[in-house]
Design an enzyme around this catalytic site. Structure first.
Site, PDB file in Angstrom:
ATOM      1  N   GLY A 315     -24.816 -31.847  12.349  1.00  0.00           N
ATOM      2  CA  GLY A 315     -23.788 -32.497  12.868  1.00  0.00           C
ATOM      3  C   GLY A 315     -23.562 -32.167  14.349  1.00  0.00           C
ATOM      4  O   GLY A 315     -24.375 -32.051  15.067  1.00  0.00           O
ATOM      5  N   GLU A 316     -22.357 -32.058  15.052  1.00  0.00           N
ATOM      6  CA  GLU A 316     -21.908 -31.766  16.400  1.00  0.00           C
ATOM      7  C   GLU A 316     -22.336 -33.001  17.322  1.00  0.00           C
ATOM      8  O   GLU A 316     -22.263 -32.747  18.418  1.00  0.00           O
ATOM      9  CB  GLU A 316     -22.707 -30.363  16.887  1.00  0.00           C
ATOM     10  CG  GLU A 316     -22.366 -29.350  16.076  1.00  0.00           C
ATOM     11  CD  GLU A 316     -23.362 -28.087  16.662  1.00  0.00           C
ATOM     12  OE1 GLU A 316     -23.697 -28.139  17.779  1.00  0.00           O
ATOM     13  OE2 GLU A 316     -22.995 -26.709  16.027  1.00  0.00           O
ATOM     14  N   GLY A 317     -22.960 -33.766  16.779  1.00  0.00           N
ATOM     15  CA  GLY A 317     -23.357 -35.090  17.522  1.00  0.00           C
ATOM     16  C   GLY A 317     -24.981 -34.653  18.105  1.00  0.00           C
ATOM     17  O   GLY A 317     -25.391 -35.660  18.773  1.00  0.00           O
TER      18      GLY A 317
END
Length: 350
Positions: A315-317
């Protein structure tokens, strides 16, 4: 609802520029179609940016963080305080997305939409909507007012990005429990059984996945009247950060900024955005196919062609950020290669 800004049509694709880019691709010194997805990507960006030779120099990465009440059901491998701790890590430069943003010379916008414990961190924009969502296993995750505020928070980040000339937008998320919320929203919108989409998230074992699935199934039964409705499914089952991502994607399409979508949670937000306003779909590019089992199903539903398949589940981009060099190289190849005429190379095999 009054002022339903998300229903405004997306900007139109510049068809003449897309066609000009396609014509250029057909004249470059290579067999037609030999660069495959990279060719299609460059042509697509040309249509989105309204120029025959696209570029991705100005990159904006927005990280939306919020906590989830459903964590009380024991659906995560990590304690809830990790959300706030990771906000510290983002702005101190120690998170994966922080490293990637530095390497990519990207602007990193970290937004706190509602951690359980209020905090005042330099470098974080604090737009608290609440102390996390409510437990959707017992009632709606958020009120309509909170949901609208979260959508607007995503839009606000995009307007900031546009003001500095952003050419590509990446949304990321942080929130312990958010794969549970994202899975629930996806199940509600796709009207499919939870076991098809639910995965380990940050690292649940088989027993943990089964428990997470049962929690989602109970929640889907509780909120069954919302099935298929994008806004109500989002507000009843989602998270502040998921709503912000959906709002950001919608705003990007309206403001004419291409989006590179990250993994499972971001793809759920993309599904919400497309269901709310189908015209935004043209502005969504997809960075990667993640390890979460539901991600493949979502990508198929969205008819997406992800750039990478590395088995990521952070995640987190981060997955979208990792795909940025490919996007930039696709543009460089498109812009920098010689045509057959320029290189005095025969453009047909003998």
């Amino acid at each position: 609802m009054s002022n339903s800004w998300w229903l405004k049509p997306a900007q139109a694709i510049d068809v003449p520029m897309r066609e000009a880019a396609l014509a250029r691709q057909q004249q470059l010194t290579k067999p037609a179609g030999s660069l495959a997805q990279l060719e299609r990507l460059a042509v697509q960006l040309a249509g989105l940016q309204g120029r025959e030779r696209p570029a991705v120099d100005q990159l904006w990465i927005a990280i939306f963080a919020a906590d989830h009440g459903v964590v009380a059901e024991g659906v995560s491998a990590y304690p809830q305080e990790v959300t706030g701790q990771m906000l510290h890590n983002f702005v101190n430069g120690g998170a994966a997305i922080s490293v990637l943003a530095r390497q990519l010379s990207a602007q990193l916008d970290v937004v706190d939409l509602g951690t359980v414990s209020p905090m005042d961190l330099p470098g974080v924009r604090h737009l608290r909507i609440g102390a996390g969502t409510a437990n959707f296993a017992h009632g709606p995750a958020m009120s309509v007012e909170q949901g609208l505020a979260a959508l607007q928070a995503g839009r606000d980040s995009v307007l900031r990005a546009k003001a500095v000339g952003t050419e590509l937008f990446i949304g990321g998320e942080m929130g312990i429990g958010n794969t549970t919320a994202a899975s629930a929203v996806a199940c509600s919108l796709l009207e499919c059984a939870a076991p098809l989409l639910v995965g380990p998230g940050t690292g649940l074992n088989a027993e943990g996945i089964q428990h997470k699935t049962r929690v989602i199934e109970r929640a889907l039964a509780l909120h069954a009247e919302q099935a298929g409705d994008p806004l109500n499914s989002l507000f009843c089952l989602g998270g502040f950060e998921i709503a912000a991502l959906a709002g950001a994607y919608l705003a990007c399409a309206q403001e004419g900024i291409a989006v590179l979508v990250d993994g499972f949670i971001c793809s759920v937000a993309a599904l919400v955005a497309v269901r709310l306003n189908p015209s935004c779909r043209n502005w969504l590019l997809f960075g990667h196919r993640g390890a979460e089992p539901g991600h493949r199903h979502l990508l198929e539903t969205l008819q997406a062609e992800p750039l990478l398949d590395l088995g990521l589940r952070l995640g987190e981009g981060s997955g979208a950020a990792l795909a940025v060099p490919l996007v930039r190289l696709a543009c460089e190849l498109h812009n920098g290669m010689a045509t057959f005429a320029e290189a005095a190379v025969a453009d047909r095999p003998a």
